[in-house]
Design a protein around this motif. Sequence first.
Motif, PDB file in Angstrom:
ATOM      1  N   ILE A  65       2.592   2.380 -30.273  1.00 12.76           N
ATOM      2  CA  ILE A  65       3.010   3.607 -30.269  1.00 12.76           C
ATOM      3  C   ILE A  65       3.430   4.391 -28.872  1.00 12.76           C
ATOM      4  O   ILE A  65       4.053   5.001 -28.031  1.00 12.76           O
ATOM      5  CB  ILE A  65       1.501   4.469 -29.591  1.00 12.76           C
ATOM      6  CG1 ILE A  65       0.533   3.981 -31.586  1.00 12.76           C
ATOM      7  CG2 ILE A  65       1.088   5.577 -29.623  1.00 12.76           C
ATOM      8  CD1 ILE A  65       1.504   4.907 -32.618  1.00 12.76           C
ATOM      9  N   ARG A  66       2.980   3.513 -27.611  1.00 11.11           N
ATOM     10  CA  ARG A  66       3.549   3.705 -26.462  1.00 11.11           C
ATOM     11  C   ARG A  66       5.387   3.759 -26.159  1.00 11.11           C
ATOM     12  O   ARG A  66       6.133   4.325 -25.552  1.00 11.11           O
ATOM     13  CB  ARG A  66       3.426   3.093 -25.520  1.00 11.11           C
ATOM     14  CG  ARG A  66       2.211   2.466 -25.707  1.00 11.11           C
ATOM     15  CD  ARG A  66       0.998   2.444 -23.962  1.00 11.11           C
ATOM     16  NE  ARG A  66      -0.332   2.605 -23.253  1.00 11.11           N
ATOM     17  CZ  ARG A  66      -0.678   3.083 -23.153  1.00 11.11           C
ATOM     18  NH1 ARG A  66      -0.260   3.728 -22.388  1.00 11.11           N
ATOM     19  NH2 ARG A  66      -1.939   3.024 -22.609  1.00 11.11           N
ATOM     20  N   SER A  67       5.781   3.232 -27.525  1.00 15.13           N
ATOM     21  CA  SER A  67       7.365   2.799 -27.490  1.00 15.13           C
ATOM     22  C   SER A  67       8.005   4.049 -28.073  1.00 15.13           C
ATOM     23  O   SER A  67       9.284   4.323 -28.476  1.00 15.13           O
ATOM     24  CB  SER A  67       7.570   1.391 -27.895  1.00 15.13           C
ATOM     25  OG  SER A  67       7.159   1.147 -29.305  1.00 15.13           O
ATOM     26  N   CYS A  68       7.210   4.902 -28.663  1.00 19.25           N
ATOM     27  CA  CYS A  68       7.681   6.163 -30.173  1.00 19.25           C
ATOM     28  C   CYS A  68       8.347   6.759 -28.801  1.00 19.25           C
ATOM     29  O   CYS A  68       8.288   6.915 -27.784  1.00 19.25           O
ATOM     30  CB  CYS A  68       6.373   7.149 -30.107  1.00 19.25           C
ATOM     31  SG  CYS A  68       5.598   6.118 -31.315  1.00 19.25           S
ATOM     32  N   THR A  69       9.659   7.075 -30.240  1.00 14.14           N
ATOM     33  CA  THR A  69      10.833   8.267 -28.867  1.00 14.14           C
ATOM     34  C   THR A  69      10.168   9.384 -27.804  1.00 14.14           C
ATOM     35  O   THR A  69      10.403   9.466 -26.908  1.00 14.14           O
ATOM     36  CB  THR A  69      12.157   8.913 -29.760  1.00 14.14           C
ATOM     37  OG1 THR A  69      12.092   7.914 -30.295  1.00 14.14           O
ATOM     38  CG2 THR A  69      12.523   9.676 -29.303  1.00 14.14           C
ATOM     39  N   GLY A  74       8.176  12.135 -22.990  1.00  9.86           N
ATOM     40  CA  GLY A  74       7.014  12.847 -22.556  1.00  9.86           C
ATOM     41  C   GLY A  74       7.128  14.108 -23.155  1.00  9.86           C
ATOM     42  O   GLY A  74       6.538  15.086 -22.764  1.00  9.86           O
ATOM     43  N   SER A  75       7.754  14.013 -24.100  1.00  7.28           N
ATOM     44  CA  SER A  75       7.268  15.770 -25.268  1.00  7.28           C
ATOM     45  C   SER A  75       6.026  15.664 -25.779  1.00  7.28           C
ATOM     46  O   SER A  75       5.721  16.110 -27.099  1.00  7.28           O
ATOM     47  CB  SER A  75       8.098  15.382 -25.408  1.00  7.28           C
ATOM     48  OG  SER A  75       9.147  14.912 -26.791  1.00  7.28           O
ATOM     49  N   ILE A 273      14.882   1.652 -21.413  1.00  5.70           N
ATOM     50  CA  ILE A 273      13.507   2.202 -21.187  1.00  5.70           C
ATOM     51  C   ILE A 273      13.398   0.966 -22.391  1.00  5.70           C
ATOM     52  O   ILE A 273      12.207   0.275 -22.130  1.00  5.70           O
ATOM     53  CB  ILE A 273      12.936   3.737 -22.209  1.00  5.70           C
ATOM     54  CG1 ILE A 273      14.057   4.319 -19.986  1.00  5.70           C
ATOM     55  CG2 ILE A 273      11.855   3.632 -21.414  1.00  5.70           C
ATOM     56  CD1 ILE A 273      13.158   6.002 -21.150  1.00  5.70           C
ATOM     57  N   LEU A 274      13.086   0.884 -23.792  1.00  5.43           N
ATOM     58  CA  LEU A 274      12.377   0.500 -24.987  1.00  5.43           C
ATOM     59  C   LEU A 274      13.198  -1.082 -24.812  1.00  5.43           C
ATOM     60  O   LEU A 274      12.448  -2.040 -24.862  1.00  5.43           O
ATOM     61  CB  LEU A 274      12.452   1.032 -25.551  1.00  5.43           C
ATOM     62  CG  LEU A 274      12.156   2.490 -25.488  1.00  5.43           C
ATOM     63  CD1 LEU A 274      12.244   2.950 -27.856  1.00  5.43           C
ATOM     64  CD2 LEU A 274      10.595   2.217 -26.015  1.00  5.43           C
ATOM     65  N   ASN A 275      14.380  -1.643 -24.698  1.00  6.92           N
ATOM     66  CA  ASN A 275      14.770  -2.592 -24.726  1.00  6.92           C
ATOM     67  C   ASN A 275      15.603  -3.030 -23.929  1.00  6.92           C
ATOM     68  O   ASN A 275      16.767  -3.964 -23.718  1.00  6.92           O
ATOM     69  CB  ASN A 275      16.106  -2.987 -25.700  1.00  6.92           C
ATOM     70  CG  ASN A 275      15.497  -1.776 -26.682  1.00  6.92           C
ATOM     71  OD1 ASN A 275      14.769  -2.005 -27.435  1.00  6.92           O
ATOM     72  ND2 ASN A 275      16.138  -1.167 -27.495  1.00  6.92           N
ATOM     73  N   SER A 276      14.574  -3.270 -22.396  1.00  8.33           N
ATOM     74  CA  SER A 276      15.629  -3.481 -21.239  1.00  8.33           C
ATOM     75  C   SER A 276      13.992  -4.222 -20.344  1.00  8.33           C
ATOM     76  O   SER A 276      13.812  -2.572 -20.021  1.00  8.33           O
ATOM     77  CB  SER A 276      16.522  -3.605 -20.567  1.00  8.33           C
ATOM     78  OG  SER A 276      17.102  -3.755 -19.390  1.00  8.33           O
TER      79      SER A 276
END
Length: 412
Positions: A65-69, A74-75, A273-276
């Motif tokens: 959930i936290r990695s959702c776009t 922040g939207s 953000i997600l992959n590093s």
Amino acid sequence: MVLIFIDNIDRLNFFERYAQATLEKCLFVTTKHYISVKLSRKYKVFLLGPLQDCITHLPSDEQVIRSCTHVYRGSQSVEKAQLVYSTVFELLNKIDLNIHEVSYGMIFNGNAASQKAFAEYMKINLKACIYCEIGNFPRKMFFDIKGVNAQSSLYSEPGLLDEIPPVSDNEHNAWIDGYEEYKSKPLPQSKIRIEHFISYISDSIFSYLGYGIREESVSLLKRGGDFLKLLYKKRFSLGVGRKKISSLVGEQYESSVGYVFFPTQVRFDSQLILNSDVDNILGLKKAKVYANSKGLDLYVKVHPAETSHEILSTYNKLKDEIGFKLVSGNTNELIKCANAVVTINSTVGLESLIYRKETLVLGRALYSGFDFERTKKYIHHYLIDVDYFSSEPIDTSILQEIERKLKVSCNF
């Protein structure tokens, strides 16, 4: 039967073309009322909604959930993403989709809460789910059964490319000539379609009435303001401001001098953000250490979409502290003239491999396990020749190629 989940009007054109090309019957599922109306003229469509009042089902890993776009941008709050996920999953289980007749499902990218719920629904029902994404190169698309980018099967098993027949250097060099010609021309600008704004207003109203699900928590006033700003920029070429900001840090450079090239990435880049675990600043410092180890200068180019004065000022200060040159030349030429390239997980890294450059990848990139031979096979044989932005029909043989390739590993 193919079960297609679509949650964004930007994907409508592609998935309609896909449905027209496939030899199988297509069934659509969407969270957007506007999309359901458009599709219902030709296809059977299930509109999911309304949003539940309580959460009844969540993934076991909270990072899903936290990695959702929308969450990391922040939207969308974590709580809203949880509600969306739970609602979509429960509604999919309630409606009659004739899941036993489904050959496979399809989603684009797969990183929204609703898409992740759809993917879990398919997994629980032992059905394959094909993820698709725009390819790294013109008129190419990426298809995978595990996800896109660092979530893909190709990231975890780059050796899959070794099973593909080799690509000759002559064929590859001819492709490079065409690629460089493409890049030398102004890239086609994305169209500002009033339909996008109309659909957003329509979906907001109908989701309030219980038809569909609104995922983002962005007000109509803000979305309208963003749309007008974008329209104003396009019409009056306000991109000049960006060039002025970038020029504050750009320097002239000597391409004949040996150097290591490091491109920064936009601070809100999803891959960053997600992959590093490495951000731009740490990446820059690591690139400097790498350049020093080779006795070379470090050339750094700030991403052209970066407009934050604060971030640009930080780069300028860091330049004086650790010693490197900020440049603003043509990226392709900077890659071709470099002795080596260091990247976090930018597409620049893949372009570096195209030119057979020594490439150090600091993050988790699709191409982390690639060498020159694998890169050629990826471009010429693994990516699928589909122009996402075209309105032309997709040839049925291309879909058969996608299904044939993926059936080997997913057995659906």
